[in-house]
Enzyme design. Structure first.
Site, PDB file in Angstrom:
ATOM      1  N   GLN A 145      51.655  41.616  29.137  1.00  0.00           N
ATOM      2  CA  GLN A 145      51.645  40.191  28.981  1.00  0.00           C
ATOM      3  C   GLN A 145      51.952  39.945  27.777  1.00  0.00           C
ATOM      4  O   GLN A 145      51.832  40.725  26.866  1.00  0.00           O
ATOM      5  CB  GLN A 145      50.200  39.712  29.189  1.00  0.00           C
ATOM      6  N   ASN A 148      49.721  40.528  24.570  1.00  0.00           N
ATOM      7  CA  ASN A 148      49.490  41.637  23.814  1.00  0.00           C
ATOM      8  C   ASN A 148      50.778  42.121  22.994  1.00  0.00           C
ATOM      9  O   ASN A 148      50.923  42.788  21.792  1.00  0.00           O
ATOM     10  CB  ASN A 148      49.433  42.966  24.815  1.00  0.00           C
ATOM     11  N   TYR A 275      35.573  34.939  23.299  1.00  0.00           N
ATOM     12  CA  TYR A 275      37.021  34.706  23.290  1.00  0.00           C
ATOM     13  C   TYR A 275      36.982  34.177  21.638  1.00  0.00           C
ATOM     14  O   TYR A 275      38.024  34.212  21.149  1.00  0.00           O
ATOM     15  CB  TYR A 275      37.600  33.909  24.480  1.00  0.00           C
ATOM     16  N   ARG A 277      35.293  35.380  19.214  1.00  0.00           N
ATOM     17  CA  ARG A 277      35.391  36.657  18.499  1.00  0.00           C
ATOM     18  C   ARG A 277      36.963  37.190  18.854  1.00  0.00           C
ATOM     19  O   ARG A 277      37.561  37.693  17.648  1.00  0.00           O
ATOM     20  CB  ARG A 277      34.386  37.721  19.138  1.00  0.00           C
ATOM     21  N   HIS A 430      38.573  29.949  30.818  1.00  0.00           N
ATOM     22  CA  HIS A 430      37.427  31.140  30.762  1.00  0.00           C
ATOM     23  C   HIS A 430      36.180  30.444  30.916  1.00  0.00           C
ATOM     24  O   HIS A 430      35.204  31.098  31.194  1.00  0.00           O
ATOM     25  CB  HIS A 430      37.700  31.734  29.449  1.00  0.00           C
ATOM     26  N   ASP A 450      22.467  36.203  31.891  1.00  0.00           N
ATOM     27  CA  ASP A 450      23.695  35.449  32.413  1.00  0.00           C
ATOM     28  C   ASP A 450      24.625  36.823  32.731  1.00  0.00           C
ATOM     29  O   ASP A 450      24.894  37.844  31.930  1.00  0.00           O
ATOM     30  CB  ASP A 450      24.488  34.845  31.251  1.00  0.00           C
TER      31      ASP A 450
END
Length: 750
Positions: A145, A148, A275, A277, A430, A450
């Site tokens: 992808q 990356n 995300y 992070r 997300h 969670d």
């Protein structure tokens, strides 16, 4: 539409083939992350700053080992977790570190290593097709992808900058025209569906193009990085494979748009801490590069210093062990020990206000960057400036203007009890469908959890290390979370576009009294015609060994419904005060919306108007006490149905099911108590301290809860349901006793 695509194709061909001359303006190198002045300062302090010296020694050992192995740039073929993916990833990480070593140690072997690697990539890139794996909405070339590929360019830009002056003009021209510009063009104008939107993927793409633009002094690429592609050929409302909106009317793109839109004024990133992070590295590293090369842009001060606020917000979204709360898609165990947060802490310290509290986090991380920010942190630690980073209760707003709900974190003591209450926006692609959900921690241990994401990152045996289908069929669903499900449906019917239009509303947040901290929010859109109002209070009451959580969910609906209210407890069941039947054969609870993954291990009904359920987790006892109706069903569930590849954990829950109800209220207390030591085999205070929990008043204006302990002591919590003003005066008579107070709630404990 066809004409727009032709324009992009033409742009790509021109950009890839045009021999753009180097800018006449002279430019000093290195200038991105390391600067000449910064490198000189580092060299002068070698051998004098223990943490920096140790970090340098560790990196040198790592890079020297890679140099000894030789350079391998294999033909790409694997998903994440496979050899070719991991090899190219290790290459860019090692090259960036080698660049820092070259600048600090002035050893030519590091420059030669980077040069040789870059020319191997230059030789292969010209004829490299798109990656053979077709799963991504935007396939890369080196990786499956474009995301990356962007990682590669962000790091390789730093390596190139570090050895820039060691290369001849002809070598630089060859690398830039055959590798770097085509690479930047491919991930941007070649993949606008990846590049030209607001998402953590695009942030990496924007930073990659911007970083190499700064090294090459290429103004056109820099503008593309900052502001996106003006005419990208995308249809309005197009979508990526994750379901995320690619482009909407009036939406901006580029790095500045990604800096502006996903962050709230408090520094909370709408996709959630996992995300945030991941995105903080490109945000901060490109921000630092802009600070060094284009200081007039004032990136660090953009939106009232939101990038630096983001670091503080991230640190506050961790448990006592430094692990990020798994809101939305988030892998459990990810923590501030990740290299991305080493970067974040060092840069925030150096380019913020040199907050001494950040130094205590850096001490725990036990490594620093090999640049001037890492040196500053290491010097601060050496000189004894570190102060503890104390995580207090905090309410972080969500949305660009801070008006799309948020996340409330209530902490008692030194994280003795921590509530995470989510009333936020959807969180882009997300996001999970879990309005008014919560998780609960004692120190670093989960009490009520969670689930996080359904993915085994970089483990090739599990779907190539990518998201599993169970992420949508389970992890994102409403029943997977500790919140209300109505008629076995997901919030917003699981529709991303609908969910993205709405958010919960904060009713009030109050943490001034450390013994009674409260957060309350409402949700009116998750189920049309139904309002949910959830109030959660962390309370330290007289007669209780530890603080407990009071949970009130008030539901008002225009129709009669079935309500399911799960608690995903973490531990071994100890006892319960109700009878239940265990089936000889396990069957799923339902057939869709996550229910198909839940086995029913037990089914019963309340024996009294109080249901108690106890478990042991990590050497500590917990009891859930709920005010229940005799018509309620009590379901003991376990995850694992319709999961033939064992992609899901076998987590358990107690679920309260209430049928044929329109307006109703769920009231519960989760009570930590006592401990058990397997070493001494000593069990202390294993029984609940609660004799009765009761809803003593409940109407449109007020809800009142009493909690009687085993010694007969009574506590009362009253919530004003209509007016959250801190100055509003209230009066309510309950069973002959009159209560008067000011503000949205009243608690008495005497």
């Amino acid at each position: 539409m066809a004409m727009k695509k032709m324009k992009i194709t033409a742009l790509l061909v021109v950009a890839a083939t045009l021999n753009i001359p180097l800018a006449a303006q002279s430019q000093e190198h290195p200038n991105l992350i390391m600067t000449k002045a910064g490198v000189e300062q580092v060299r002068k302090n070698l051998g004098k700053v223990p943490l920096f010296d140790a970090s340098l020694q560790s990196v040198q050992k790592e890079v020297d080992a890679e140099i000894a192995l030789g350079i391998d740039t294999p033909l790409p073929k694997d998903f994440s977790g496979g050899y070719t993916h991991q090899r190219h990833k290790l290459n860019f990480l090692t090259a960036q570190k080698a660049g820092a070593l070259y600048q600090i140690l002035q050893d030519d072997k590091y420059a030669k290593y980077i040069r040789d690697m870059l020319f191997q990539y230059e030789a292969m890139y010209q004829d490299l097709p798109v990656h053979p794996q077709e799963r991504s909405y935007a396939r890369g070339k080196l990786f499956w992808q474009c995301l990356n590929d962007s990682n590669w360019l962000v790091y390789m830009s730093q390596a190139y900058d570090a050895i820039y002056d060691t290369l001849s003009a002809q070598e630089r021209e060859k690398l830039e025209n055959n590798l770097f510009r085509p690479f930047a063009d491919f991930i941007s104008i070649g993949n606008p569906q990846f590049y030209n939107r607001v998402h953590n993927h695009s942030t990496w793409g924007n930073a990659a193009v911007g970083m190499i633009a700064l090294v090459m002094n290429d103004e056109e690429l820099l503008q593309r990085a900052l502001y996106g592609i003006e005419d990208d050929g995308l249809a309005l409302g197009g979508r990526d494979n994750d379901g995320g909106i690619i482009k909407v009317e009036g939406q901006k793109a580029g790095f500045l748009a990604n800096l502006e839109e996903p962050f709230s004024p408090d520094g909370y990133y709408t996709e959630g801490p996992y995300y945030q992070r991941y995105a903080m590295y490109p945000f901060l590293i490109f921000g630092l590069a802009m600070h060094n090369v284009k200081p007039e842009m004032q990136v660090f001060s953009h939106k009232d210093n939101v990038l630096l606020k983001g670091v503080d917000a991230l640190l506050n979204l961790t448990d006592a062990d430094g692990e990020f709360f798994p809101l939305n898609d988030g892998q459990k165990g990810m923590s501030y020990y990740t290299p991305a947060l080493v970067t974040a802490v060092d840069i925030a310290y150096q380019y913020g206000s040199q907050n001494p509290h950040l130094l205590s986090i850096a001490q725990k991380q036990n490594e620093v960057l090999l640049d001037q920010s890492g040196l500053a942190v290491a010097i601060g630690i050496r000189d004894g400036k570190a102060q503890p980073f104390v995580k207090n209760s905090i309410n972080l707003t969500d949305g660009q203007d801070g008006e799309q709900g948020g996340v409330g974190v209530l902490r008692y003591g030194n994280e003795d009890l921590t509530l995470v209450f989510k009333y936020a926006a959807q969180g882009l692609s997300h996001g999970h469908y879990d309005k008014l959900s919560f998780s609960l921690y004692e120190k670093g241990d989960e009490i009520v959890q969670d689930y996080g994401l359904a993915r085994f990152v970089n483990i090739g045996q599990k779907g190539g290390g990518n998201y599993l289908k169970e992420n949508k069929t389970w992890a994102k669903t409403t029943i997977a979370h500790n919140t209300l499900s109505q008629n076995e449906m997901m919030h917003f019917d699981g529709d991303y576009e609908t969910a993205s239009k709405h958010h919960s509303q904060l009713y009030f947040y109050e943490d001034k009294n450390k013994d009674v901290q409260v957060v309350s929010a409402t949700e009116t859109n998750a189920y049309p015609g139904t309002q949910m109002h959830r109030t959660m209070a962390v309370i330290k009451a007289t007669g209780f060994e530890k603080p407990f959580l009071l949970d009130i969910m008030k539901v008002n609906s225009a129709t009669k419904n079935q309500y399911d209210f799960p608690f995903y407890f973490m531990g071994q069941v100890l006892s319960e005060n109700f009878a239940y039947d265990s089936p000889a054969t396990l069957t799923p609870l339902g057939n869709k919306n996550g229910y198909q993954h839940l086995y029913v291990e037990g089914k019963g009904t309340p024996a009294t108007d109080n249901t108690q359920f106890s478990w042991l987790g990590n050497g500590k006892y917990y009891t859930l006490t709920s005010a229940t109706d005799k018509s309620d069903e009590l379901l003991l569930t376990r995850l694992g149905a319709h999961d033939p590849q064992f992609n899901l954990r076998r987590d358990a829950a107690l679920m309260i099911r209430r049928k044929d109800s329109d307006n109703t209220t769920f009231a519960s207390v989760i009570e930590p108590h006592g401990s058990y030591s397997p070493v001494s085999e000593l069990s202390v205070n294993s029984d609940s301290n609660i004799a009765q929990l009761k809803i003593v008043h409940d109407d449109a204006d007020y809800t009142a809860i009493t909690i009687k302990d085993i010694k007969g002591h009574m506590s009362v919590f009253i919530l004003a349901n209509r007016n959250a003003s801190s100055s509003k005066q209230h009066q309510l008579a309950i069973d002959g006793t009159s209560y008067s107070w000011t503000g949205p709630y009243h608690f008495t404990d005497n």
